[in-house]
Design a protein around this motif. Structure first.
Motif, PDB file in Angstrom:
ATOM      1  N   SER A  18      15.672   2.799   4.381  1.00 30.95           N
ATOM      2  CA  SER A  18      14.383   3.482   4.275  1.00 30.95           C
ATOM      3  C   SER A  18      13.645   3.505   5.607  1.00 30.95           C
ATOM      4  CB  SER A  18      13.497   2.809   3.221  1.00 30.95           C
ATOM      5  OG  SER A  18      14.036   2.998   1.957  1.00 30.95           O
ATOM      6  N   ASP A  19      13.704   2.400   6.339  1.00 32.94           N
ATOM      7  CA  ASP A  19      13.034   2.334   7.640  1.00 32.94           C
ATOM      8  C   ASP A  19      13.609   3.372   8.598  1.00 32.94           C
ATOM      9  OD1 ASP A  19      11.478   0.163   6.797  1.00 32.94           O
ATOM     10  OD2 ASP A  19      12.998  -1.271   7.451  1.00 32.94           O
ATOM     11  N   ASN A  68       0.967   5.410  12.118  1.00 27.28           N
ATOM     12  CA  ASN A  68       0.961   4.998  10.716  1.00 27.28           C
ATOM     13  C   ASN A  68       1.130   3.475  10.684  1.00 27.28           C
ATOM     14  OD1 ASN A  68       1.946   4.208   8.100  1.00 27.28           O
ATOM     15  ND2 ASN A  68       2.447   6.346   7.686  1.00 27.28           N
ATOM     16  N   ASP A  69       0.058   2.780  10.303  1.00 24.84           N
ATOM     17  CA  ASP A  69       0.080   1.315  10.331  1.00 24.84           C
ATOM     18  C   ASP A  69       1.170   0.732   9.440  1.00 24.84           C
ATOM     19  OD1 ASP A  69      -1.928   1.077  12.211  1.00 24.84           O
ATOM     20  OD2 ASP A  69      -3.531   1.009  10.697  1.00 24.84           O
ATOM     21  N   GLU A  70       1.443   1.384   8.308  1.00 22.29           N
ATOM     22  CA  GLU A  70       2.473   0.880   7.392  1.00 22.29           C
ATOM     23  C   GLU A  70       3.847   0.915   8.055  1.00 22.29           C
ATOM     24  OE1 GLU A  70       4.422   1.984   3.033  1.00 22.29           O
ATOM     25  OE2 GLU A  70       2.523   2.890   3.596  1.00 22.29           O
ATOM     26  N   ILE A  71       4.161   2.009   8.717  1.00 22.47           N
ATOM     27  CA  ILE A  71       5.454   2.139   9.394  1.00 22.47           C
ATOM     28  C   ILE A  71       5.537   1.166  10.566  1.00 22.47           C
ATOM     29  CG2 ILE A  71       6.877   3.672  10.823  1.00 22.47           C
ATOM     30  CD1 ILE A  71       5.963   5.960   8.982  1.00 22.47           C
ATOM     31  N   LYS A  72       4.465   1.106  11.355  1.00 18.93           N
ATOM     32  CA  LYS A  72       4.451   0.212  12.508  1.00 18.93           C
ATOM     33  C   LYS A  72       4.636  -1.247  12.065  1.00 18.93           C
ATOM     34  CE  LYS A  72       0.921   0.816  15.068  1.00 18.93           C
ATOM     35  NZ  LYS A  72      -0.219   0.908  15.968  1.00 18.93           N
ATOM     36  N   THR A  73       3.960  -1.634  10.989  1.00 16.37           N
ATOM     37  CA  THR A  73       4.074  -2.999  10.477  1.00 16.37           C
ATOM     38  C   THR A  73       5.500  -3.286  10.017  1.00 16.37           C
ATOM     39  OG1 THR A  73       1.752  -2.995   9.831  1.00 16.37           O
ATOM     40  CG2 THR A  73       3.169  -4.612   8.755  1.00 16.37           C
ATOM     41  N   LYS A  74       6.125  -2.325   9.322  1.00 18.12           N
ATOM     42  CA  LYS A  74       7.512  -2.504   8.874  1.00 18.12           C
ATOM     43  C   LYS A  74       8.449  -2.675  10.062  1.00 18.12           C
ATOM     44  CE  LYS A  74       7.627   0.017   4.488  1.00 18.12           C
ATOM     45  NZ  LYS A  74       8.234   1.187   3.807  1.00 18.12           N
ATOM     46  N   GLU A  86       3.398  -5.163  18.866  1.00 23.89           N
ATOM     47  CA  GLU A  86       3.488  -3.733  19.171  1.00 23.89           C
ATOM     48  C   GLU A  86       4.120  -3.525  20.550  1.00 23.89           C
ATOM     49  OE1 GLU A  86       0.588   0.168  19.349  1.00 23.89           O
ATOM     50  OE2 GLU A  86      -0.104  -1.615  18.285  1.00 23.89           O
ATOM     51  N   LYS A 156       8.923  10.469  -1.089  1.00 24.51           N
ATOM     52  CA  LYS A 156       7.462  10.593  -1.165  1.00 24.51           C
ATOM     53  C   LYS A 156       7.048  11.239  -2.479  1.00 24.51           C
ATOM     54  CE  LYS A 156       6.278  10.889   3.736  1.00 24.51           C
ATOM     55  NZ  LYS A 156       5.739  11.761   4.784  1.00 24.51           N
ATOM     56  N   LYS A 159       7.295   8.719  -5.240  1.00 24.51           N
ATOM     57  CA  LYS A 159       6.179   7.767  -5.191  1.00 24.51           C
ATOM     58  C   LYS A 159       4.906   8.393  -5.739  1.00 24.51           C
ATOM     59  CE  LYS A 159       7.631   4.773  -1.388  1.00 24.51           C
ATOM     60  NZ  LYS A 159       7.353   4.343  -0.024  1.00 24.51           N
TER      61      LYS A 159
END
Length: 176
Positions: A18-19, A68-74, A86, A156, A159
């Motif tokens: 997924s990533d 996108n914070d969610e993607i960056k965090t993953k 980062e 998407k 979801k």
């Protein structure tokens, strides 16, 4: 062994399906489309730029995917312990190893027999029909990106549909 979408970073020690699909889909929207001039057979068409030229650090930055914070965090969570920042993420994206992996993937996608292309799609659990037009036009890299993009779009949609169904069932917050 193939990475499946159910593998977690902790279990595999790397990126999940997924990533990678999410990252590639973000770049797929910025890649050049395959256009073949009239009268040129698909077999003689250019296959387009390699992934290492499409997924450059600058292209990744300008695509907005890292905003996108969610993607960056993953992505940061997938880095080795002690490198989860980062700054280290950007350093890794600029590394020669990432560029070499993208070159290798491009070479495998472009093999003439097509068996590697199909194996790659199977390993990423992608649907070949999603990239059929680009593949028929002689552009296996665009075909791969089209498959990734459509897979992420389907995810998407699922979801969103799941969230809507949850809201309809009354499982969401109750208002007073």
């Amino acid at each position: 062994p193939a990475v499946t979408s159910s593998d977690t970073p902790a279990a595999t020690g790397g990126l999940t399906l997924s990533d990678l699909q999410g990252a590639m889909a973000g770049l797929a929207t910025t890649s050049p489309t395959s256009q073949i001039p009239a009268g040129i057979p698909a077999a003689h068409a250019q296959s387009g730029p390699p992934l290492s030229e499409i997924a450059t650090p600058d292209a990744i930055s300008s695509s907005g995917i890292l905003e996108n914070d969610e993607i960056k965090t993953k992505l940061i969570a997938l880095l080795p312990e002690g490198q989860r920042s980062e700054e280290k993420l950007m350093e890794n994206l600029r590394s020669p190893q990432v560029k070499q992996c993208l070159k290798s993937l491009s070479a495998a996608l472009e093999e003439e027999e097509g068996s590697s292309f199909n194996s790659i799609l199977a390993n990423f659990q992608l649907r070949p029909e999603d990239g059929a037009m680009a593949l028929a036009a002689g552009n296996p890299i665009q075909a791969f990106l089209d498959c990734v993009l459509r897979d992420v779009e389907r995810e998407k949609e699922q979801k969103e549909n799941s969230k809507e169904k949850k809201d309809e069932d009354g499982d969401s917050e109750m208002k007073e």
